[in-house]
Design a protein around this motif. Structure first.
Motif, PDB file in Angstrom:
ATOM      1  N   GLY A  39       0.773  -1.246   0.000  1.00  0.00           N
ATOM      2  CA  GLY A  39       0.000   0.000   0.000  1.00  0.00           C
ATOM      3  C   GLY A  39       0.795   1.280   0.000  1.00  0.00           C
ATOM      4  O   GLY A  39       0.230   2.340   0.275  1.00  0.00           O
ATOM      5  N   SER A  40       2.105   1.222  -0.318  1.00  0.00           N
ATOM      6  CA  SER A  40       2.903   2.458  -0.337  1.00  0.00           C
ATOM      7  C   SER A  40       2.855   3.096  -1.723  1.00  0.00           C
ATOM      8  O   SER A  40       3.193   2.466  -2.715  1.00  0.00           O
ATOM      9  N   ALA A  41       2.418   4.332  -1.772  1.00  0.00           N
ATOM     10  CA  ALA A  41       2.292   5.034  -3.046  1.00  0.00           C
ATOM     11  C   ALA A  41       3.650   5.597  -3.481  1.00  0.00           C
ATOM     12  O   ALA A  41       4.538   5.815  -2.658  1.00  0.00           O
ATOM     13  N   PRO A  42       3.843   5.843  -4.760  1.00  0.00           N
ATOM     14  CA  PRO A  42       5.082   6.475  -5.228  1.00  0.00           C
ATOM     15  C   PRO A  42       5.259   7.864  -4.598  1.00  0.00           C
ATOM     16  O   PRO A  42       4.288   8.515  -4.208  1.00  0.00           O
ATOM     17  N   VAL A  43       6.505   8.292  -4.511  1.00  0.00           N
ATOM     18  CA  VAL A  43       6.834   9.614  -3.968  1.00  0.00           C
ATOM     19  C   VAL A  43       7.273  10.507  -5.127  1.00  0.00           C
ATOM     20  O   VAL A  43       8.168  10.140  -5.903  1.00  0.00           O
ATOM     21  N   ILE A  44       6.633  11.678  -5.232  1.00  0.00           N
ATOM     22  CA  ILE A  44       6.911  12.596  -6.342  1.00  0.00           C
ATOM     23  C   ILE A  44       7.641  13.829  -5.808  1.00  0.00           C
ATOM     24  O   ILE A  44       7.223  14.437  -4.831  1.00  0.00           O
ATOM     25  N   GLN A  45       8.736  14.179  -6.460  1.00  0.00           N
ATOM     26  CA  GLN A  45       9.477  15.406  -6.152  1.00  0.00           C
ATOM     27  C   GLN A  45       9.543  16.263  -7.413  1.00  0.00           C
ATOM     28  O   GLN A  45       9.981  15.790  -8.456  1.00  0.00           O
ATOM     29  N   ILE A  46       9.088  17.507  -7.279  1.00  0.00           N
ATOM     30  CA  ILE A  46       9.103  18.432  -8.413  1.00  0.00           C
ATOM     31  C   ILE A  46      10.081  19.567  -8.115  1.00  0.00           C
ATOM     32  O   ILE A  46      10.025  20.175  -7.040  1.00  0.00           O
ATOM     33  N   GLU A  47      10.991  19.826  -9.055  1.00  0.00           N
ATOM     34  CA  GLU A  47      11.833  21.012  -8.974  1.00  0.00           C
ATOM     35  C   GLU A  47      11.051  22.148  -9.640  1.00  0.00           C
ATOM     36  O   GLU A  47      11.010  22.254 -10.871  1.00  0.00           O
ATOM     37  N   ALA A  48      10.437  22.975  -8.816  1.00  0.00           N
ATOM     38  CA  ALA A  48       9.538  24.006  -9.342  1.00  0.00           C
ATOM     39  C   ALA A  48      10.298  24.971 -10.244  1.00  0.00           C
ATOM     40  O   ALA A  48      11.391  25.440  -9.893  1.00  0.00           O
ATOM     41  N   PRO A  49       9.759  25.295 -11.411  1.00  0.00           N
ATOM     42  CA  PRO A  49      10.420  26.253 -12.299  1.00  0.00           C
ATOM     43  C   PRO A  49      10.311  27.687 -11.797  1.00  0.00           C
ATOM     44  O   PRO A  49      10.923  28.592 -12.344  1.00  0.00           O
ATOM     45  N   GLY A  50       9.528  27.907 -10.743  1.00  0.00           N
ATOM     46  CA  GLY A  50       9.292  29.260 -10.236  1.00  0.00           C
ATOM     47  C   GLY A  50       7.817  29.590 -10.317  1.00  0.00           C
ATOM     48  O   GLY A  50       7.066  28.987 -11.082  1.00  0.00           O
ATOM     49  N   ARG A  51       7.421  30.560  -9.528  1.00  0.00           N
ATOM     50  CA  ARG A  51       6.004  30.931  -9.513  1.00  0.00           C
ATOM     51  C   ARG A  51       5.576  31.519 -10.846  1.00  0.00           C
ATOM     52  O   ARG A  51       4.454  31.307 -11.305  1.00  0.00           O
ATOM     53  N   PHE A  52       6.483  32.248 -11.501  1.00  0.00           N
ATOM     54  CA  PHE A  52       6.191  32.842 -12.810  1.00  0.00           C
ATOM     55  C   PHE A  52       7.019  32.142 -13.875  1.00  0.00           C
ATOM     56  O   PHE A  52       8.207  31.887 -13.679  1.00  0.00           O
ATOM     57  N   VAL A  53       6.383  31.820 -14.992  1.00  0.00           N
ATOM     58  CA  VAL A  53       7.071  31.157 -16.096  1.00  0.00           C
ATOM     59  C   VAL A  53       6.834  31.962 -17.367  1.00  0.00           C
ATOM     60  O   VAL A  53       5.792  32.593 -17.536  1.00  0.00           O
ATOM     61  N   GLY A  54       7.831  31.918 -18.262  1.00  0.00           N
ATOM     62  CA  GLY A  54       7.757  32.715 -19.475  1.00  0.00           C
ATOM     63  C   GLY A  54       7.478  31.891 -20.712  1.00  0.00           C
ATOM     64  O   GLY A  54       6.736  30.903 -20.678  1.00  0.00           O
ATOM     65  N   ARG A  55       8.123  32.280 -21.812  1.00  0.00           N
ATOM     66  CA  ARG A  55       7.860  31.628 -23.097  1.00  0.00           C
ATOM     67  C   ARG A  55       8.395  30.209 -23.150  1.00  0.00           C
ATOM     68  O   ARG A  55       7.923  29.390 -23.937  1.00  0.00           O
ATOM     69  N   ALA A  56       9.387  29.897 -22.356  1.00  0.00           N
ATOM     70  CA  ALA A  56       9.955  28.553 -22.326  1.00  0.00           C
ATOM     71  C   ALA A  56      10.508  28.279 -20.933  1.00  0.00           C
ATOM     72  O   ALA A  56      11.173  29.137 -20.351  1.00  0.00           O
ATOM     73  N   PHE A  57      10.236  27.108 -20.415  1.00  0.00           N
ATOM     74  CA  PHE A  57      10.770  26.716 -19.117  1.00  0.00           C
ATOM     75  C   PHE A  57      10.826  25.202 -19.062  1.00  0.00           C
ATOM     76  O   PHE A  57      10.326  24.499 -19.951  1.00  0.00           O
ATOM     77  N   ILE A  58      11.464  24.672 -18.024  1.00  0.00           N
ATOM     78  CA  ILE A  58      11.650  23.232 -17.885  1.00  0.00           C
ATOM     79  C   ILE A  58      11.081  22.777 -16.544  1.00  0.00           C
ATOM     80  O   ILE A  58      11.342  23.390 -15.509  1.00  0.00           O
ATOM     81  N   VAL A  59      10.305  21.723 -16.595  1.00  0.00           N
ATOM     82  CA  VAL A  59       9.787  21.082 -15.382  1.00  0.00           C
ATOM     83  C   VAL A  59      10.646  19.849 -15.125  1.00  0.00           C
ATOM     84  O   VAL A  59      10.726  18.951 -15.963  1.00  0.00           O
ATOM     85  N   LYS A  60      11.298  19.826 -13.970  1.00  0.00           N
ATOM     86  CA  LYS A  60      12.164  18.705 -13.611  1.00  0.00           C
ATOM     87  C   LYS A  60      11.646  18.043 -12.345  1.00  0.00           C
ATOM     88  O   LYS A  60      10.951  18.657 -11.544  1.00  0.00           O
ATOM     89  N   GLY A  61      12.014  16.784 -12.184  1.00  0.00           N
ATOM     90  CA  GLY A  61      11.639  16.107 -10.958  1.00  0.00           C
ATOM     91  C   GLY A  61      12.011  14.640 -10.989  1.00  0.00           C
ATOM     92  O   GLY A  61      12.712  14.161 -11.903  1.00  0.00           O
ATOM     93  N   ARG A  62      11.515  13.923  -9.982  1.00  0.00           N
ATOM     94  CA  ARG A  62      11.833  12.506  -9.864  1.00  0.00           C
ATOM     95  C   ARG A  62      10.698  11.797  -9.135  1.00  0.00           C
ATOM     96  O   ARG A  62      10.080  12.351  -8.226  1.00  0.00           O
ATOM     97  N   VAL A  63      10.435  10.561  -9.557  1.00  0.00           N
ATOM     98  CA  VAL A  63       9.432   9.720  -8.908  1.00  0.00           C
ATOM     99  C   VAL A  63      10.140   8.466  -8.412  1.00  0.00           C
ATOM    100  O   VAL A  63      10.875   7.819  -9.172  1.00  0.00           O
ATOM    101  N   THR A  64       9.936   8.132  -7.139  1.00  0.00           N
ATOM    102  CA  THR A  64      10.547   6.930  -6.576  1.00  0.00           C
ATOM    103  C   THR A  64       9.462   6.006  -6.024  1.00  0.00           C
ATOM    104  O   THR A  64       8.416   6.453  -5.563  1.00  0.00           O
TER     105      THR A  64
END
Length: 361
Positions: free
Chosen positions: A31-56
């Motif tokens: 019953g253990s769910a995956p753990v998600i970590q998001i490296e937030a791109p910032g509160r404001f995003v422009g014309r191009a940005f990257i969403v990074k993270g990891r799931v374990t």
């Protein structure tokens, strides 16, 4: 006897099968769910940005990973959708970790400026949830901003000497993450506070280096929180100036009197320990380190004027060297070093008091 043996063997086989099935079902029902970590791109995003993270995952391995971007008006786009194979009977082949990095260009995906949410959803191969597995989700709110700031320069004209200082005032269209004047490749930050009732009016002190002559580009730059950058020109004139050049002939006697003042001096690895190399370690290497330290301190100045009135020069002092004098150091008939004097030398009587030129910190 033989019948009893066969019956016992069959019972053991059934028991082993039941135990194995129970073990297998127990694992698949974890019953253990995956753990998600998001490296937030910032509160404001422009014309191009990257969403990074990891799931374990610690159980039966990852089953799916999906990343979706949705706007407040109901528009939704898949950014990432991946399925993972089921593990073998003993758990072989299970994907226990997955990193992701997805480039996002909101305009090309049909999004307009405004609020949006990036949601990362992951599931595993557990039998929980009627076979859907344990599901985890993490959301990152963002604000799409693709419009760069605008700066209106209020200063009518800016005439500055080569090696001198200038000041301009400009009005911004929005709050920025960074703004100021770029002179060549030297950036000088601007600050609010000149007019308390107009926080978007900024002022900026900037310098033209001694080696930046007429034609050096000077612009106002503004970058907002989403990374949108705008560059603006302004009326300007750099008045050229020639600086004095002087030769210094080094003698062994002069070097021998200088070295004892730097007892902790260390030469770079592999440098022969000679009087001239020790002089260069002081005049070149230590000078470079001092300049770097002073530049670092200057970058930490507070966004307000600390002085008042005119700056005062040291009284009863005679000038001995001027700003930006170019010095050529000659030893045994050869040029061994060249430096630019980034200060003013004033000579007075021994033990004369040295007073601050103005208030400050």
């Amino acid at each position: 006897m033989e019948a009893n043996f066969k019956l016992a063997a069959a019972g053991l086989a059934v028991l082993a099968l039941v135990v194995t099935a129970a073990w297998y079902l127990g694992r698949r029902m974890e019953g253990s769910a995956p753990v998600i970590q998001i490296e937030a791109p910032g509160r404001f995003v422009g014309r191009a940005f990257i969403v990074k993270g990891r799931v374990t995952e610690k159980g039966m391995g990852l089953k799916s990973l999906k990343i979706v971007m949705a706007s407040a008006d109901g528009k939704s786009r898949d950014l990432w959708n991946e399925k993972f194979p089921a593990p073998g009977f003993r758990g072989t082949g299970a994907v226990m970790e997955k990193s992701f990095a997805v480039a996002v260009t909101p305009v090309s995906l049909g999004f307009s400026d405004g609020a949006a949410t990036i949601t990362v959803t992951a599931s595993d191969h557990s039998y929980r949830g009627w076979g859907n597995g344990n599901v985890a989700a993490a959301a990152q709110p963002v604000t799409i901003d693709t419009v760069p700031p605008v700066a209106s320069v209020l200063t009518q004209a800016c005439n500055v000497n080569q090696g001198g200082v200038g000041f301009i005032i400009y009005r911004l269209s929005e709050n920025t993450a960074k703004d100021g004047v770029l002179v060549g490749d030297h950036f000088f930050p601007g600050h609010a506070g000149l007019f308390p009732n107009e926080p978007l009016v900024h002022g900026c002190f900037f310098a033209v280096a001694f080696n930046q002559g007429p034609g050096t580009p000077m612009t106002v730059e503004a970058v907002d929180a989403a990374g949108n950058k705008a560059v603006f020109g302004f009326p300007q004139l750099i008045r050229g100036k020639r600086f004095h050049t002087e030769n210094f002939v080094l003698s062994d006697r002069f070097i021998s009197t200088l070295l004892p003042k730097f007892p902790g001096l260390k030469l770079a690895p592999g440098t022969p320990d000679t009087p001239v190399n020790r002089f260069l370690a002081i005049n070149r290497d230590l000078r470079r380190a001092n300049y770097a330290a002073l530049t670092s301190l200057g970058a930490k100045s507070v966004p307000r004027i600390l002085w008042s009135g005119a700056f005062e020069r040291m009284s009863n002092a005679a000038p001995k060297a001027n700003f930006a004098d170019h010095r050529v150091y000659v030893y045994d008939g050869k040029t061994v070093d060249e430096q630019d004097h980034l200060g003013v030398d004033l000579a007075s009587l021994a033990q004369a008091p040295v007073r601050a030129a103005n208030s400050g910190r």
